[in-house]
Scaffold this active site. Structure first.
Site, short mmCIF file in Angstrom:
data_model
loop_
_atom_site.label_atom_id
_atom_site.label_comp_id
_atom_site.label_asym_id
_atom_site.label_seq_id
_atom_site.Cartn_x
_atom_site.Cartn_y
_atom_site.Cartn_z
N MET A 33 -11.45 -6.68 -9.74
CA MET A 33 -12.33 -7.52 -8.95
C MET A 33 -13.76 -7.41 -9.47
SD MET A 33 -12.84 -7.64 -4.78
CE MET A 33 -11.12 -8.02 -4.46
N SER A 34 -14.51 -6.44 -8.97
CA SER A 34 -15.92 -6.31 -9.35
C SER A 34 -16.10 -5.94 -10.82
CB SER A 34 -16.61 -5.27 -8.47
OG SER A 34 -15.99 -4.01 -8.59
N GLY A 77 -10.50 0.26 -8.33
CA GLY A 77 -11.26 1.23 -9.12
C GLY A 77 -10.82 1.35 -10.56
N HIS A 131 0.81 -1.22 0.00
CA HIS A 131 0.00 0.00 0.00
C HIS A 131 0.84 1.27 0.00
CE1 HIS A 131 -2.24 -3.31 1.94
NE2 HIS A 131 -3.24 -2.86 1.19
N HIS A 181 -5.29 0.92 -2.91
CA HIS A 181 -6.11 1.06 -4.11
C HIS A 181 -5.83 2.41 -4.77
CE1 HIS A 181 -8.50 2.70 -0.79
NE2 HIS A 181 -9.22 3.38 -1.66
#
Length: 224
Positions: A178-179, A158, A104, A124
Site C-alpha cells: 500500500m504505502s 509492512g 487474518h 498484517h
C-alpha cells in the site's frame, strides 16, 4: 511459482492522481486494488473508470468490497473484506470475476479456499502504520496460514523490498503493498524495487531447485 505484486490504494490520493499512479506502475505490477472506503459507489465507479481510461487493463483492476462496482466497471476482480459477502455468495453473482478474500488467520485462509475464493490477502505480517497498535502476525503465522490455504496466499502489511524475500520464503504466492508504493516519492521506482526483490527470490528459488535436481541426479548415478 511466479510471485505476484498487488498494489492497494491508500485512500490519500485524489482520483486523478491515483489514475496517473496506476497507469505508471501497472506495467511493473500484477494487480491494482481500488480500496477507497470513504467513496460512495458512484465515486468509486468514477475512480475505476478513470483508471481504465488512463490505460490500466481491466484484468489488473480489483475493486475492494463492492462487487456491484466491480461488475459495473468491468473490472477483473473483487477483494472481499471480512465483513463482505462470503466468496461462495459472490461467485453466484459474478462467475467471471477473480475473487479475493481478506483473511487474518490460518482458519480464515482455509475457509476462503473452501468458499471458492481464487486467492486470499493475509496480514498484517509486519508492523505497519496502516494498522497502528495492532499486533503483527509475523513470519511463523504466515507460514502456518500458507500450509492451510488451498489457494494462493498474498502477504500484506509492512512489506518492503528488503523483507519481501523472507515473506516469499514462507510460501506466499506474492506480496501486497500500500504505502510502500502509493506513498512513495517516486512510485515507479518503488514498484521496480519491489519487482527486483521478487525476481531475486524467484532466481534463488530456481537455483535451489536446480541444485537439488543435480544432487539427486548425481546420487542416482552413483547408485547405478
Amino acid at each position: 511459482m511466479l510471485h505476484e505484486i498487488h498494489v492497494i490504494s491508500d485512500g490519500r490520493l485524489h482520483p486523478e492522481k491515483l489514475a496517473e499512479l496506476a497507469a505508471a506502475v501497472h506495467p511493473i505490477v500484477d494487480y491494482i486494488h481500488l480500496r477507497e472506503k470513504a467513496m460512495s459507489a458512484r465515486e468509486l465507479l468514477a475512480a475505476a473508470q478513470q483508471m481504465l481510461q488512463a490505460g490500466v487493463p481491466p484484468s489488473k483492476l480489483v475493486i475492494n468490497d463492492r462487487i456491484d462496482v466491480a461488475l459495473a466497471a468491468g473490472a477483473g476482480g473483487v477483494q472481499l473484506a471480512w465483513h463482505s459477502l462470503p466468496p461462495a455468495a459472490a461467485r453466484g453473482l459474478a462467475t467471471g470475476l477473480r475473487i479475493g478474500r481478506s483473511v487474518h488467520s490460518w482458519e480464515e485462509a482455509a475457509e476462503a479456499g473452501r468458499q471458492g475464493a481464487d486467492f486470499c490477502l493475509y496480514g498484517h505480517v509486519f508492523p505497519t502504520a496502516c494498522k497502528p497498535g495492532q499486533q503483527a502476525r509475523g513470519l511463523a503465522q504466515l507460514a502456518e496460514a500458507v500450509r492451510w490455504s488451498r489457494i494462493p496466499l498474498i502477504a500484506l502489511g509492512g512489506i518492503t523490498p528488503g523483507n519481501a524475500g523472507a515473506v516469499l520464503t514462507q510460501g506466499a504466492a506474492g506480496i501486497a503493498v500500500m504505502s510502500g508504493i502509493c506513498g512513495a516519492p517516486d512510485p515507479v521506482a518503488a514498484a521496480r524495487a519491489y519487482r527486483e526483490a521478487v525476481h531475486r527470490d524467484r532466481a534463488a528459488e530456481l537455483a535451489e531447485a536446480l541444485e537439488m535436481a543435480q544432487s539427486q541426479g548425481t546420487a542416482g548415478g552413483e547408485q547405478a
